[in-house]
Every structure is written in structure tokens, then in C-alpha cells.
Design an enzyme around this catalytic site. Structure first.
Site, mmCIF file in Angstrom:
data_model
loop_
_atom_site.group_PDB
_atom_site.id
_atom_site.type_symbol
_atom_site.label_atom_id
_atom_site.label_comp_id
_atom_site.label_asym_id
_atom_site.label_seq_id
_atom_site.Cartn_x
_atom_site.Cartn_y
_atom_site.Cartn_z
ATOM 1 N N GLY A 104 9.645 58.462 29.902
ATOM 2 C CA GLY A 104 8.246 58.750 29.376
ATOM 3 C C GLY A 104 7.405 58.684 30.719
ATOM 4 N N ARG A 105 7.062 57.230 30.319
ATOM 5 C CA ARG A 105 5.632 56.181 31.198
ATOM 6 C C ARG A 105 6.189 57.014 32.364
ATOM 7 N NH1 ARG A 105 5.711 51.487 28.366
ATOM 8 N NH2 ARG A 105 7.788 52.033 27.753
ATOM 9 N N TRP A 106 7.515 56.441 33.132
ATOM 10 C CA TRP A 106 7.724 57.198 34.540
ATOM 11 C C TRP A 106 7.402 58.396 35.084
ATOM 12 C CZ3 TRP A 106 10.817 60.213 36.735
ATOM 13 C CH2 TRP A 106 11.386 59.528 38.294
ATOM 14 N N ASP A 154 13.729 51.500 28.085
ATOM 15 C CA ASP A 154 12.833 52.225 28.115
ATOM 16 C C ASP A 154 11.995 52.476 29.870
ATOM 17 O OD1 ASP A 154 10.711 52.652 26.627
ATOM 18 O OD2 ASP A 154 10.249 50.624 25.589
ATOM 19 N N GLY A 155 10.673 53.434 29.368
ATOM 20 C CA GLY A 155 10.414 53.529 30.138
ATOM 21 C C GLY A 155 9.775 54.816 30.828
ATOM 22 N N GLU A 208 15.249 56.074 15.257
ATOM 23 C CA GLU A 208 14.100 56.333 15.136
ATOM 24 C C GLU A 208 14.066 57.670 15.983
ATOM 25 O OE1 GLU A 208 15.339 53.446 15.120
ATOM 26 O OE2 GLU A 208 14.743 52.668 12.772
ATOM 27 N N ARG A 266 9.398 44.329 22.594
ATOM 28 C CA ARG A 266 9.718 43.727 20.796
ATOM 29 C C ARG A 266 11.886 44.676 20.956
ATOM 30 N NH1 ARG A 266 5.671 47.854 21.471
ATOM 31 N NH2 ARG A 266 6.935 50.594 21.876
ATOM 32 N N GLU A 297 19.608 35.302 24.970
ATOM 33 C CA GLU A 297 18.870 35.143 26.252
ATOM 34 C C GLU A 297 18.239 36.043 26.226
ATOM 35 O OE1 GLU A 297 17.831 32.136 26.982
ATOM 36 O OE2 GLU A 297 19.999 30.897 26.227
ATOM 37 N N ARG A 339 15.022 44.092 28.360
ATOM 38 C CA ARG A 339 14.411 45.216 27.447
ATOM 39 C C ARG A 339 13.195 45.823 29.247
ATOM 40 N NH1 ARG A 339 11.468 47.587 22.516
ATOM 41 N NH2 ARG A 339 11.171 49.830 23.481
ATOM 42 N N HIS A 350 13.902 60.796 31.761
ATOM 43 C CA HIS A 350 15.406 60.288 31.201
ATOM 44 C C HIS A 350 16.437 61.415 32.531
ATOM 45 C CE1 HIS A 350 13.616 60.013 27.347
ATOM 46 N NE2 HIS A 350 13.181 61.145 27.629
ATOM 47 N N LEU A 356 35.798 46.448 32.260
ATOM 48 C CA LEU A 356 34.585 46.809 32.115
ATOM 49 C C LEU A 356 34.696 47.653 30.395
ATOM 50 C CD1 LEU A 356 31.057 45.829 31.797
ATOM 51 C CD2 LEU A 356 31.050 47.807 32.851
HETATM 52 C C1 IPE Z 1 14.115 52.271 22.054
HETATM 53 O O1 IPE Z 1 13.063 52.320 22.833
HETATM 54 C C2 IPE Z 1 14.907 53.140 21.886
HETATM 55 C C3 IPE Z 1 15.993 53.474 23.360
HETATM 56 C C4 IPE Z 1 16.075 52.538 23.962
HETATM 57 C C5 IPE Z 1 17.506 53.833 22.516
HETATM 58 P P1 IPE Z 1 11.994 53.355 22.109
HETATM 59 O O2 IPE Z 1 11.055 53.662 23.530
HETATM 60 O O3 IPE Z 1 12.687 54.301 21.133
HETATM 61 O O4 IPE Z 1 11.169 51.760 21.273
HETATM 62 P P2 IPE Z 1 9.891 52.213 20.302
HETATM 63 O O5 IPE Z 1 9.571 53.011 19.258
HETATM 64 O O6 IPE Z 1 8.855 52.711 21.602
HETATM 65 O O7 IPE Z 1 10.037 51.185 19.686
HETATM 66 C C1 IPE Z 2 13.477 55.427 26.849
HETATM 67 O O1 IPE Z 2 12.257 56.297 27.051
HETATM 68 C C2 IPE Z 2 14.509 56.158 26.281
HETATM 69 C C3 IPE Z 2 15.341 56.988 25.456
HETATM 70 C C4 IPE Z 2 14.257 56.068 24.414
HETATM 71 C C5 IPE Z 2 15.767 57.443 24.891
HETATM 72 P P1 IPE Z 2 11.172 56.259 26.757
HETATM 73 O O2 IPE Z 2 11.438 58.200 26.475
HETATM 74 O O3 IPE Z 2 11.104 55.685 25.460
HETATM 75 O O4 IPE Z 2 9.990 55.723 28.064
HETATM 76 P P2 IPE Z 2 8.470 56.207 27.208
HETATM 77 O O5 IPE Z 2 8.700 54.673 26.293
HETATM 78 O O6 IPE Z 2 7.767 56.892 26.528
HETATM 79 O O7 IPE Z 2 8.189 55.931 28.408
HETATM 80 MG MG MG Z 3 10.281 53.704 24.757
#
Ligand code: IPE
Ligand code: IPE
Ligand code: MG
Length: 247
Positions: A24-26, A21-22, A68, A195, A208, A189, A38, A132
Site C-alpha cells: 500500500g505504501r509503495w 508488507d508495504g 485480520e 511486529r 532469526e 519482514r 499488490h 522447494l
Molecule cells: C500482515 O501485514 C499480513 C500480511 C503480510 C499478509 P499487515 O499489513 O496486514 O499487518 P499489520 O496489520 O500492519 O500488522
Molecule cells: C501487504 O501490504 C499485503 C497484504 C497485507 C495483503 P499492505 O497492503 O499491508 O501494505 P501497507 O502496509 O498498507 O503499506
Molecule cells: Mg501492511
């Protein structure tokens, strides 16, 4: 010195799962479009996959696209699908070189046919690799997986193939997408969110959990080794007492 030397090879997690995750914020932090996040995230995937093969972790499961995530803007979804295709094409060599088998979990029918075509090609090519097992969770949602499992088991009950009294953990395990995978030992995560976002709810019953603020595109091999070292400091009691574990 790399943290890899500090890892106790006799106490490795057998199955690591990561909520990447992250992205978009990066990108936003740098004034870029989300898509660039991405793209950068794909580089972290390569790092982590290679690191697991290197140190002998046997199962790695990556949450790449959730059920989702279909609700994101159409253009972002399209880009993620394109990125998946190009990464599969580009990384087939890496998988072969490191003896890595690729499989997927999730609702494959909802994926575009071009993605399915590339996936089945790489899955077929890598099917005999055994260093793996890399599992990509694509169009994956744990609740959907559990519903599917209940439907399949109910049908078998109806047709007298399973009797309700015999339903147990192993019967459920055998009907999940993850039927060929062991339970998760370590769930990571990134990005500071704490979450589960509908990922492997059943399979993480005794995992864990490790949360880090590092955004996925910044996540490196060293960050993975750090997570493993943290995992190795914990005592997994599975309901027992500490004395029982250490006797
Ligand atoms: C969870 O990340 C799904 C993946 C990492 C592929 P999201 O960024 O979609 O999760 P929420 O919606 O913020 O919980
Ligand atoms: C995870 O990064 C990639 C996917 C869910 C596909 P996000 O795209 O959710 O990045 P944020 O949470 O917006 O930073
Ligand atoms: Mg996200």
C-alpha cells in the site's frame, strides 16, 4: 557481482518465512491506488520463489493474507482474491519448471470458491515436486491455528486417544496447519514494521528475525540474498553458550 556468490551453501536456512508488507505504501508513494501495489508485489513473490529454488532453500512460507486482512475494504479484499487466482494461473508453469510444490496453511473454508478451485488445481498438479515447498499462508492467523489445535487435542483426550501427560512439542506440532513443515529458521519482514502480526507464533520460537525497510514490491532476489548473508553471520545458540556451539 551478485551477492549469491557470497552465500555459504552449507549453512542455508532450511525454512524461510516472509511477512510481505508495504504494498500500500509503495503505491501511495507513487500516487497510485493500493491495488497497483499488490500487483507489483506479485512480481516480488516470483523473484523470491525462483531465488529460493535456485539456491536450494527447501521451504519458503509467504504470508499472503491474514485472518485480520478480512477487515480491509471489500474492494481491496476482492482484488487480492482476484490477483491470487490470476497469479496461480500464470505461475503454474514457473512452479513446474522449477520443481516447486505448492501447499497452503490457514482457514481455507473462508476463501471464495473460485480461489479454492484454482488452489486445489495447482496443489494437485505440483504435489510430486520436491525442489522447494512453497507454502502460502491464506486467511491465516496463528492464534486461530493454536485454538484449533487445542480443540483437536482436547477432543482426542476426551476420547482417550491421547493422555494429557503425553502432550508434548511433537503432539502440538502434529496438530498445527504446519504439521508437515520444519521450524522456521529465518523470518523476514519488509516495510520497516517490526511486529509479527499473528504469523507462525509457535513456529518462530527460535527463528532469526530480519527486518528491512524495503517495501515488498521493491524486494528483489538481491534483497533476499542480503537477508540470508545476514542470517549466516549470526550464531544460533539455542540456549547454549557460544563455547558449547564452537567446541
Ligand atoms: C500482515 O501485514 C499480513 C500480511 C503480510 C499478509 P499487515 O499489513 O496486514 O499487518 P499489520 O496489520 O500492519 O500488522
Ligand atoms: C501487504 O501490504 C499485503 C497484504 C497485507 C495483503 P499492505 O497492503 O499491508 O501494505 P501497507 O502496509 O498498507 O503499506
Ligand atoms: Mg501492511
Amino acid at each position: 557481482m551478485s551477492l549469491v556468490n557470497k552465500i555459504d551453501k552449507s549453512k542455508l536456512p532450511n525454512h524461510i518465512a516472509i511477512i510481505m508488507d508495504g504494498n500500500g505504501r509503495w503505491a501511495k508513494k507513487r500516487g497510485f491506488l493500493r491495488n497497483l501495489g499488490h500487483k507489483s508485489g506479485a512480481k516480488s513473490v516470483k523473484q523470491v520463489v525462483e531465488a529460493c529454488a535456485e539456491i536450494n532453500v527447501k521451504f519458503l512460507t509467504l504470508y499472503a493474507f491474514s485472518t485480520e486482512n478480512w477487515n480491509r475494504p471489500k474492494l481491496e479484499v476482492e482484488l487480492l482474491m482476484k490477483l491470487l487466482i490470476s497469479s496461480l494461473k500464470k505461475e503454474l508453469n514457473t512452479l513446474q519448471k522449477n520443481n516447486i510444490k505448492l501447499i497452503t496453511i490457514g482457514n481455507q473454508e473462508s476463501l471464495p470458491s473460485k480461489v479454492l478451485k484454482e488452489l486445489s488445481y495447482v496443489i494437485e498438479k505440483t504435489k510430486n515436486n520436491n525442489q522447494l515447498t512453497l507454502t502460502l499462508a491464506l486467511s491465516y492467523g496463528s492464534r486461530e491455528e493454536i485454538i484449533k489445535t487445542i480443540k483437536e487435542i482436547s477432543l482426542k483426550v476426551k476420547n482417550n486417544l491421547i493422555s494429557p501427560e503425553n502432550i508434548d512439542i511433537s503432539i502440538i506440532n502434529n496438530h498445527l496447519y504446519t504439521r508437515n513443515l520444519p521450524d522456521v529458521d529465518l523470518l523476514i519482514r519488509t516495510s520497516g514494521e517490526q511486529r509479527i502480526s499473528n504469523f507462525l507464533l509457535w513456529q518462530i520460537a527460535y527463528a532469526e528475525l530480519y527486518f528491512t525497510d524495503v517495501l515488498w514490491p521493491d524486494f528483489s532476489k538481491e534483497n533476499l540474498f542480503e537477508a540470508i548473508l545476514n542470517y549466516q553471520k549470526r550464531e544460533r545458540r539455542f540456549g547454549k553458550t557460544s563455547e558449547q556451539i564452537n567446541e
